[in-house]
Design a protein around this motif. Structure first.
Motif, PDB file in Angstrom:
ATOM      1  N   LYS A 165       7.489   6.322  -6.554  1.00 49.36           N
ATOM      2  CA  LYS A 165       5.905   6.386  -6.535  1.00 49.36           C
ATOM      3  C   LYS A 165       5.384   5.606  -5.313  1.00 49.36           C
ATOM      4  O   LYS A 165       5.549   4.451  -5.098  1.00 49.36           O
ATOM      5  N   LEU A 166       4.661   6.169  -4.362  1.00 49.32           N
ATOM      6  CA  LEU A 166       4.096   5.770  -3.226  1.00 49.32           C
ATOM      7  C   LEU A 166       2.674   5.276  -3.669  1.00 49.32           C
ATOM      8  O   LEU A 166       1.832   6.032  -4.354  1.00 49.32           O
ATOM      9  N   LYS A 167       2.436   3.960  -3.004  1.00 48.70           N
ATOM     10  CA  LYS A 167       0.800   3.301  -3.423  1.00 48.70           C
ATOM     11  C   LYS A 167       0.636   3.189  -1.842  1.00 48.70           C
ATOM     12  O   LYS A 167       0.692   2.057  -1.338  1.00 48.70           O
ATOM     13  N   PHE A 168      -0.395   4.220  -1.369  1.00 45.12           N
ATOM     14  CA  PHE A 168      -0.922   3.812  -0.100  1.00 45.12           C
ATOM     15  C   PHE A 168      -2.395   2.944  -0.118  1.00 45.12           C
ATOM     16  O   PHE A 168      -3.081   3.065  -0.917  1.00 45.12           O
TER      17      PHE A 168
ATOM     18  N   SER B 169      16.166   2.209  -3.128  1.00 44.67           N
ATOM     19  CA  SER B 169      15.003   2.713  -2.440  1.00 44.67           C
ATOM     20  C   SER B 169      15.418   4.121  -1.850  1.00 44.67           C
ATOM     21  O   SER B 169      14.663   5.298  -2.253  1.00 44.67           O
TER      22      SER B 169
ATOM     23  N   HIS C 268       5.719   8.847   5.633  1.00 46.08           N
ATOM     24  CA  HIS C 268       4.261   8.452   6.121  1.00 46.08           C
ATOM     25  C   HIS C 268       3.907   9.389   7.191  1.00 46.08           C
ATOM     26  O   HIS C 268       3.226   9.047   7.992  1.00 46.08           O
TER      27      HIS C 268
ATOM     28  N   LEU D 166      13.919   7.733  -3.152  1.00 52.79           N
ATOM     29  CA  LEU D 166      13.339   8.644  -2.133  1.00 52.79           C
ATOM     30  C   LEU D 166      13.765   9.931  -2.055  1.00 52.79           C
ATOM     31  O   LEU D 166      13.117  10.950  -2.067  1.00 52.79           O
TER      32      LEU D 166
ATOM     33  N   ASP E  26       2.300   2.496   2.568  1.00 47.75           N
ATOM     34  CA  ASP E  26       2.784   1.824   1.338  1.00 47.75           C
ATOM     35  C   ASP E  26       3.417   0.440   1.910  1.00 47.75           C
ATOM     36  O   ASP E  26       4.538   0.495   2.294  1.00 47.75           O
TER      37      ASP E  26
ATOM     38  N   LEU F  61       7.305  -0.567   1.246  1.00 47.40           N
ATOM     39  CA  LEU F  61       8.227   0.279   1.875  1.00 47.40           C
ATOM     40  C   LEU F  61       8.142   0.036   3.599  1.00 47.40           C
ATOM     41  O   LEU F  61       9.300   0.055   4.050  1.00 47.40           O
TER      42      LEU F  61
ATOM     43  N   ILE G 233      11.704   6.469   4.935  1.00 46.95           N
ATOM     44  CA  ILE G 233      10.353   5.897   4.526  1.00 46.95           C
ATOM     45  C   ILE G 233       9.203   6.427   5.661  1.00 46.95           C
ATOM     46  O   ILE G 233       8.121   6.587   5.307  1.00 46.95           O
TER      47      ILE G 233
END
Length: 346
Positions: free
Chosen positions: A189-192, A179, A317, A183, A230, A233, A313
């Motif tokens: 790839k972020l998935k909010f 991770s 955000h 990063l 996400d 994370l 992380i």
């Protein structure tokens, strides 16, 4: 300059565009290229390319050429004083570009040195700190294979437990390594999505080390806090923070996870009543590979990745991970997440 070649010309003039088009002919650009390659002046008022529209001068210091300046020459010719002033200006430009180049090279060398140090630290950490659980797994498996029939059920159960704990520890380390590498490289790839905080906290506790049974973990969460995150994370952040509290506090300690709506944001805190962190360690606690002097209860050494990963992380955000002292002793790690724009109706 673009790499080792001249870029497209830029014209700075108070004349209209059509009045300067004759300065952009292929002939004029060939003269500019010759000046760049030979580091000599050429063009109008000189003996070389005297039919040119402009006087061309190289912007250079010693063997380093940073560009070429072209001065249109019509009926007016620069006198010796004006020419010396022009050369002074060009030299100042070259010096400024040289300084900028040196600064960029120093920054590049610094980044390369930092990356090399990180690689060295990672190799050191992996070779040294991962050897203990791997040797433990190998030794326990060997004992079961060669002496399993002579072991009683209680001893076998303890060996199985040790193998499981060591494996879980290694899996957690590998997940943190993957991770934080993704990063830092921008490959993650972020998935909010919008998630209820109480459900996220409950899910994280299902993945906590089995050793949490020896601790009192308390959750306090305001109802219906919907945060934008996400979720994979943030689960990793909560798991790391709680596991960290378990590692550095004695058995029987209380670990409290709180979630609240504060100043228009969702705030999460992980508190413990352990010995706390000394002042000399606090400035370095979020640095990668920093392990400090604290002793971990199960004798495993930490790679120093957990808190560094958590900070990275939370930063993606748009939040910040903060360490505070608990009262009368212990630590409080807190961070914020953006609230969802969706309104929940109770």
């Amino acid at each position: 300059m673009e790499g080792d070649e001249l870029s497209a010309p830029h014209i700075f003039s108070n004349k209209k565009k059509e009045q300067t088009e004759d300065l952009l002919t292929s002939r004029e650009q060939e003269i500019a290229k010759w000046v760049y390659e030979n580091k000599q002046r050429a063009g109008a008022t000189t003996e070389r390319f005297k039919d040119a529209q402009c006087l061309y001068l190289a912007i250079c210091i010693e063997d380093n050429v940073y560009g070429v300046i072209a001065i249109p020459v019509d009926e007016y010719t620069l006198d010796s004083f004006e020419y010396s002033i022009l050369l002074s200006v060009i030299n100042e430009c070259a010096l400024a570009m040289e300084n900028k180049k040196n600064i960029m090279e120093k920054e590049k060398i610094s980044v390369l040195a930092k990356n090399e140090q990180l690689r060295a630290d990672l190799l050191r950490a992996i070779s040294h700190d991962l050897r203990t659980p791997l040797c433990s797994i190998s030794g326990n498996a060997d004992m079961l294979l060669n002496s399993g029939e002579r072991l009683d059920d209680i001893t076998k159960h303890q060996i199985y437990t040790d193998i499981y704990d060591d494996s879980e520890w290694l899996i957690n380390i590998v997940e943190n390594l993957l991770s934080i590498t993704r990063l830092n490289d921008g490959r993650l790839k972020l998935k909010f999505t919008d998630q209820l905080l109480d459900e996220v906290i409950a899910e994280s506790l299902r993945h906590i080390s089995r050793k949490h049974e020896e601790y009192q973990i308390v959750t306090e969460c305001d109802e219906l806090i919907l945060a934008h995150m996400d979720v994979r994370l943030i689960l990793q952040v909560l798991i790391n923070l709680v596991d960290n509290a378990i590692k550095y506090t004695p058995k029987g300690s209380t670990i409290r996870i709180c979630a609240m709506n504060e100043n228009g944001k969702a705030k999460i805190q992980v508190e413990d009543n352990g010995p706390g962190i000394c002042d000399e360690m606090k400035p370095h606690i979020f640095e990668m590979f920093y392990t400090g002097k604290n002793t971990i209860a199960d004798s495993h050494r930490s790679l120093g990745l957990g808190l560094a990963l958590c900070r990275s992380i939370i930063e993606v955000h748009n939040g910040k991970l903060v360490l505070e002292d608990n009262t009368p002793h212990g630590c409080i790690f807190s961070f914020t997440l953006p609230l969802s724009e969706v309104t929940l109706n109770e």
